[in-house]
Write a protein that holds these residues in place. Structure first.
Motif, PDB file in Angstrom:
ATOM      1  N   THR A  70       0.452   5.156   0.469  1.00  0.00           N
ATOM      2  CA  THR A  70      -0.566   6.374   1.060  1.00  0.00           C
ATOM      3  C   THR A  70      -0.088   7.634   1.306  1.00  0.00           C
ATOM      4  OG1 THR A  70      -2.692   6.794   2.495  1.00  0.00           O
ATOM      5  CG2 THR A  70      -0.345   5.830   3.383  1.00  0.00           C
ATOM      6  N   GLU A  71      -0.622   8.671   1.283  1.00  0.00           N
ATOM      7  CA  GLU A  71      -0.211  10.149   1.829  1.00  0.00           C
ATOM      8  C   GLU A  71      -0.114  10.203   3.347  1.00  0.00           C
ATOM      9  OE1 GLU A  71      -1.127  12.128  -2.417  1.00  0.00           O
ATOM     10  OE2 GLU A  71      -2.212  12.762  -0.648  1.00  0.00           O
ATOM     11  N   LYS A 122       1.107  -1.038   0.032  1.00  0.00           N
ATOM     12  CA  LYS A 122      -0.057   0.019   0.070  1.00  0.00           C
ATOM     13  C   LYS A 122       0.727   1.294  -0.058  1.00  0.00           C
ATOM     14  CE  LYS A 122      -3.985   2.289   2.097  1.00  0.00           C
ATOM     15  NZ  LYS A 122      -4.657   2.249   0.802  1.00  0.00           N
ATOM     16  N   VAL A 143      -5.246   4.557   7.546  1.00  0.00           N
ATOM     17  CA  VAL A 143      -4.871   3.415   7.073  1.00  0.00           C
ATOM     18  C   VAL A 143      -5.175   2.065   7.914  1.00  0.00           C
ATOM     19  CG1 VAL A 143      -3.277   2.029   5.965  1.00  0.00           C
ATOM     20  CG2 VAL A 143      -2.957   4.244   5.841  1.00  0.00           C
ATOM     21  N   THR A 202      -3.679  10.654   6.183  1.00  0.00           N
ATOM     22  CA  THR A 202      -4.477   9.508   5.823  1.00  0.00           C
ATOM     23  C   THR A 202      -4.604   8.341   6.853  1.00  0.00           C
ATOM     24  OG1 THR A 202      -3.358   8.370   4.205  1.00  0.00           O
ATOM     25  CG2 THR A 202      -4.740  10.224   3.599  1.00  0.00           C
TER      26      THR A 202
END
Lengths: 110, 111
Positions: free
Chosen positions: B13-14, B11, B19, B17
């Motif tokens: 992601t930024e 994964k 998760v 965010t």
């Protein structure tokens, strides 16, 4: 403080050249000592559990031994497929948590 | 892998965010664990569970929460992901709080 130290960090062997990996530990009451094998990109694979000083376990070319301060993983006549990172962990009676070493990366050259 | 699956396996992601990582087991083992593995560190325990709805903190629990509503599932949530949480996450299971069996891992990159 409970801790685990593995040595050497990396080991290169010729095929058939036997050697040993070391796991030194300090723990307030050892419940168990565990050896795992980890291949790149995969999860650790269980090998052995040792519970008391003097105990030995064997599996194919691997033999694990335990003293009151350290454990050895002996590799006899290794093959290239034995190349992996070998992890040692100890479990204390107090808290039951596992403490892992940083591993020994073994490379066996054909 | 002793009947353990992890999802997702990878994964990206930024920062900031949420998760959620999932661990699923088919062994009916009581104990489940979440670890992270980083270069230069051994596997470090984040949280563990000793039964449905029974969880406790590990060594590096800050920034993580967990939930276990069924025996077979153990969820790890990063409430607001940070770059320091970039890591490989492993789930493990144990029947008797001794030998642990590990899943295949989830590689998480937080940008």
């Amino acid at each position: 403080e409970d801790q685990v130290t593995q040595s050497p960090e990396a080991l290169r062997l010729q095929e058939g050249e036997s050697s040993s990996l070391n796991c030194s530990y300090t723990v307030s009451g050892l419940r168990g000592l565990f050896w795992y094998r980890q291949d790149p990109g995969k999860g650790p694979e269980f090998l052995f559990t040792l519970y008391s000083a003097g105990e030995e376990k064997e599996k194919e070319r691997l033999k694990a031994t335990l003293t009151k301060k350290e454990s050895f993983l002996h590799i006899t006549a290794p093959k290239p497929e034995d190349s992996a990172t070998y992890l040692c962990a100890v479990q204390a009676y107090v808290g039951n948590q596992f403490y892992f070493g940083t591993g020994t990366s073994l490379t066996v050259i054909p | 892998d002793a009947g353990i699956t992890q999802s997702p396996r990878h994964k990206v992601t930024e920062t900031g965010t949420p998760v959620t990582l999932r661990c699923h087991q088919t062994e009916n083992h009581r104990y489940m664990y979440w670890y992270r593995q980083d270069p230069g560190h051994g596997l470090r325990l984040i949280h563990y569970s000793y039964g449905v709805k029974d969880t406790d903190k590990g060594e590096v629990s800050d920034g993580y929460s967990v939930s276990r509503s069924k025996t077979e599932d153990f969820l790890l949530t990063l409430e607001s992901a940070t770059s320091s949480q970039t890591s490989v996450y492993f789930c493990a299971i144990s029947a008797l709080q001794e030998t642990q069996y590990f899943g295949p891992g989830t590689r998480l990159l937080v940008l």
